[in-house]
Design a protein around this motif. Structure first.
Motif, short mmCIF file in Angstrom:
data_model
loop_
_atom_site.label_atom_id
_atom_site.label_comp_id
_atom_site.label_asym_id
_atom_site.label_seq_id
_atom_site.Cartn_x
_atom_site.Cartn_y
_atom_site.Cartn_z
N ASN A 1 0.81 -1.22 0.00
CA ASN A 1 0.00 0.00 0.00
C ASN A 1 0.85 1.27 0.00
O ASN A 1 0.31 2.37 0.14
CB ASN A 1 -0.92 0.03 1.23
CG ASN A 1 -1.89 -1.13 1.24
OD1 ASN A 1 -2.32 -1.59 0.20
ND2 ASN A 1 -2.23 -1.60 2.43
N CYS A 2 2.16 1.10 -0.15
CA CYS A 2 3.08 2.23 -0.06
C CYS A 2 3.42 2.85 -1.40
O CYS A 2 4.37 3.63 -1.50
CB CYS A 2 4.37 1.80 0.64
SG CYS A 2 4.15 1.37 2.38
N GLY A 3 2.68 2.52 -2.44
CA GLY A 3 2.95 3.10 -3.75
C GLY A 3 3.66 2.13 -4.68
O GLY A 3 4.19 1.10 -4.25
N SER A 4 3.69 2.47 -5.95
CA SER A 4 4.22 1.57 -6.97
C SER A 4 5.72 1.30 -6.81
O SER A 4 6.19 0.19 -7.10
CB SER A 4 3.94 2.13 -8.37
OG SER A 4 4.54 3.41 -8.53
N TYR A 5 6.48 2.29 -6.35
CA TYR A 5 7.92 2.10 -6.18
C TYR A 5 8.21 0.99 -5.17
O TYR A 5 8.95 0.04 -5.45
CB TYR A 5 8.55 3.41 -5.74
CG TYR A 5 10.04 3.39 -5.50
CD1 TYR A 5 10.89 2.63 -6.28
CD2 TYR A 5 10.61 4.15 -4.46
CE1 TYR A 5 12.26 2.62 -6.06
CE2 TYR A 5 11.97 4.16 -4.23
CZ TYR A 5 12.79 3.38 -5.04
OH TYR A 5 14.15 3.37 -4.81
N VAL A 6 7.59 1.08 -4.00
CA VAL A 6 7.80 0.06 -2.97
C VAL A 6 7.18 -1.26 -3.40
O VAL A 6 7.78 -2.33 -3.20
CB VAL A 6 7.20 0.52 -1.62
CG1 VAL A 6 7.26 -0.61 -0.59
CG2 VAL A 6 7.94 1.75 -1.11
N ALA A 7 6.00 -1.23 -4.00
CA ALA A 7 5.33 -2.46 -4.43
C ALA A 7 6.17 -3.22 -5.45
O ALA A 7 6.24 -4.45 -5.44
CB ALA A 7 3.95 -2.14 -5.01
N THR A 8 6.83 -2.48 -6.34
CA THR A 8 7.70 -3.12 -7.34
C THR A 8 8.89 -3.79 -6.67
O THR A 8 9.25 -4.92 -7.01
CB THR A 8 8.19 -2.08 -8.36
OG1 THR A 8 7.06 -1.54 -9.05
CG2 THR A 8 9.13 -2.72 -9.38
N LYS A 9 9.52 -3.12 -5.71
CA LYS A 9 10.66 -3.71 -5.01
C LYS A 9 10.23 -4.91 -4.17
O LYS A 9 10.99 -5.88 -4.04
CB LYS A 9 11.32 -2.65 -4.11
CG LYS A 9 11.92 -1.48 -4.87
CD LYS A 9 12.94 -1.94 -5.91
CE LYS A 9 13.57 -0.76 -6.64
NZ LYS A 9 14.51 -1.18 -7.71
N LEU A 10 9.02 -4.87 -3.63
CA LEU A 10 8.49 -6.02 -2.90
C LEU A 10 8.31 -7.20 -3.84
O LEU A 10 8.63 -8.35 -3.49
CB LEU A 10 7.16 -5.65 -2.23
CG LEU A 10 6.41 -6.79 -1.53
CD1 LEU A 10 7.25 -7.35 -0.38
CD2 LEU A 10 5.06 -6.30 -1.02
N HIS A 11 7.79 -6.94 -5.04
CA HIS A 11 7.60 -7.99 -6.03
C HIS A 11 8.95 -8.63 -6.41
O HIS A 11 9.07 -9.85 -6.49
CB HIS A 11 6.93 -7.42 -7.27
CG HIS A 11 6.87 -8.37 -8.42
ND1 HIS A 11 6.05 -9.48 -8.43
CD2 HIS A 11 7.56 -8.39 -9.61
CE1 HIS A 11 6.21 -10.14 -9.57
NE2 HIS A 11 7.12 -9.51 -10.29
N PHE A 12 9.97 -7.79 -6.61
CA PHE A 12 11.30 -8.32 -6.95
C PHE A 12 11.86 -9.16 -5.82
O PHE A 12 12.49 -10.20 -6.05
CB PHE A 12 12.26 -7.16 -7.26
CG PHE A 12 11.97 -6.45 -8.55
CD1 PHE A 12 11.22 -7.05 -9.55
CD2 PHE A 12 12.46 -5.17 -8.78
CE1 PHE A 12 10.94 -6.40 -10.75
CE2 PHE A 12 12.21 -4.51 -9.97
CZ PHE A 12 11.44 -5.13 -10.96
N PHE A 13 11.63 -8.72 -4.57
CA PHE A 13 12.13 -9.47 -3.43
C PHE A 13 11.44 -10.84 -3.34
O PHE A 13 12.10 -11.86 -3.13
CB PHE A 13 11.89 -8.68 -2.14
CG PHE A 13 12.31 -9.42 -0.89
CD1 PHE A 13 13.65 -9.53 -0.55
CD2 PHE A 13 11.36 -10.01 -0.05
CE1 PHE A 13 14.04 -10.22 0.59
CE2 PHE A 13 11.74 -10.69 1.09
CZ PHE A 13 13.08 -10.79 1.41
N GLU A 14 10.13 -10.87 -3.51
CA GLU A 14 9.40 -12.13 -3.42
C GLU A 14 9.77 -13.07 -4.56
O GLU A 14 9.83 -14.29 -4.37
CB GLU A 14 7.90 -11.85 -3.41
CG GLU A 14 7.43 -11.16 -2.12
CD GLU A 14 5.95 -10.93 -2.07
OE1 GLU A 14 5.36 -10.69 -3.15
OE2 GLU A 14 5.38 -10.98 -0.96
N ARG A 15 10.04 -12.49 -5.74
CA ARG A 15 10.46 -13.34 -6.86
C ARG A 15 11.85 -13.91 -6.60
O ARG A 15 12.11 -15.10 -6.87
CB ARG A 15 10.48 -12.51 -8.15
CG ARG A 15 10.72 -13.34 -9.40
CD ARG A 15 10.48 -12.51 -10.65
NE ARG A 15 11.45 -11.41 -10.76
CZ ARG A 15 11.44 -10.53 -11.75
NH1 ARG A 15 10.50 -10.60 -12.70
NH2 ARG A 15 12.34 -9.57 -11.81
N ALA A 16 12.76 -13.09 -6.05
CA ALA A 16 14.09 -13.58 -5.70
C ALA A 16 14.02 -14.62 -4.59
O ALA A 16 14.79 -15.59 -4.59
CB ALA A 16 14.98 -12.41 -5.27
#
Length: 234
Positions: free
Chosen positions: A45-60
């Protein structure tokens, strides 16, 4: 979605995150190879920048969990730790930006909720409204500035011509898309110019009612300096 201001719901989510707790949960997720308690935080819920980094972390994280060979796991762990660092940095960067915006909002606010027109012509305009005051004890003063730009619709001869002439409908759609892209560029530049003017200590009383955007002398298009008003061009 705001163009230059962090929306209120994202501010609430960012304010709820403790940096030390975030780093602890990221490290726990790496160690346990699952997101686990990290999902307790309102990261998405912190915006697209944080959400994108969260997605990369979960994929890694998923790739590291799936890796079997020791060499491969070493590679995936390195990638995972970089992704975790990037996620933590993104949250911190957004929290610092939020603090800056909240401090600035004591003296000026630029309204970034601007809707595009239903139809476009080559005569584009964007009206930016704002409020400002010299000190926190002063009354708010309100104003607006309209940025004007006439799009040069002459063909771009630097790009190759299509082998087959497009239909009239396709040409009309291409022109509409081109005009929308120009309007969007004008709108974003206008918002940033007003915000930066106040950030640099500009006097709201000296903002003109209208401003004709300048264009690049070579491309005949808008550039990053087209909407700079009250300041010399570079």
């Amino acid at each position: 979605m705001g163009e230059i201001n962090i929306p209120r719901d994202q501010q609430i989510a960012l304010a709820s995150i403790d940096a030390s707790e975030l780093d602890r949960l990221i490290e726990q997720a790496i160690r346990e190879e699952r997101s686990g308690d990290l999902h307790r935080l309102a990261l998405s819920n912190c915006g697209s920048y944080v959400a994108t980094k969260l997605h990369f972390f979960e994929r890694a994280l998923a790739k590291h969990r799936e890796a079997k060979a020791l060499r491969k796991r070493a590679e995936t762990e390195s990638t995972l730790r970089r992704a975790g660092h990037d996620l933590s940095f993104a949250v911190g960067a957004m929290q610092r930006r939020m603090e800056t915006e909240q401090k600035e909002a004591q003296l000026f606010v630029v309204d970034d909720q601007i809707m595009p027109p239903h139809r476009f012509s080559k005569h584009l305009s964007v009206r930016v409204s704002y409020r400002w005051r010299r000190t926190v004890d002063d009354e708010w003063r309100f104003g607006s500035i309209t940025f004007i730009h006439e799009v040069d619709l002459r063909p771009d001869y630097t790009t190759p011509f299509p082998k087959r002439k497009p239909s009239a409908a396709k040409q009309e759609q291409d022109q509409e898309d081109r005009l929308y892209q120009n309007w969007e560029h004008l709108m974003r530049g206008a918002l940033c110019s007003v915000r930066d003017y106040f950030r640099e200590g500009g006097d709201g009383d000296k903002i003109p009612e209208t401003f004709q955007a300048t264009v690049d002398s070579h491309s005949r298009a808008l550039n990053n300096y087209s909407t700079r008003f009250g300041r010399p061009q570079p």
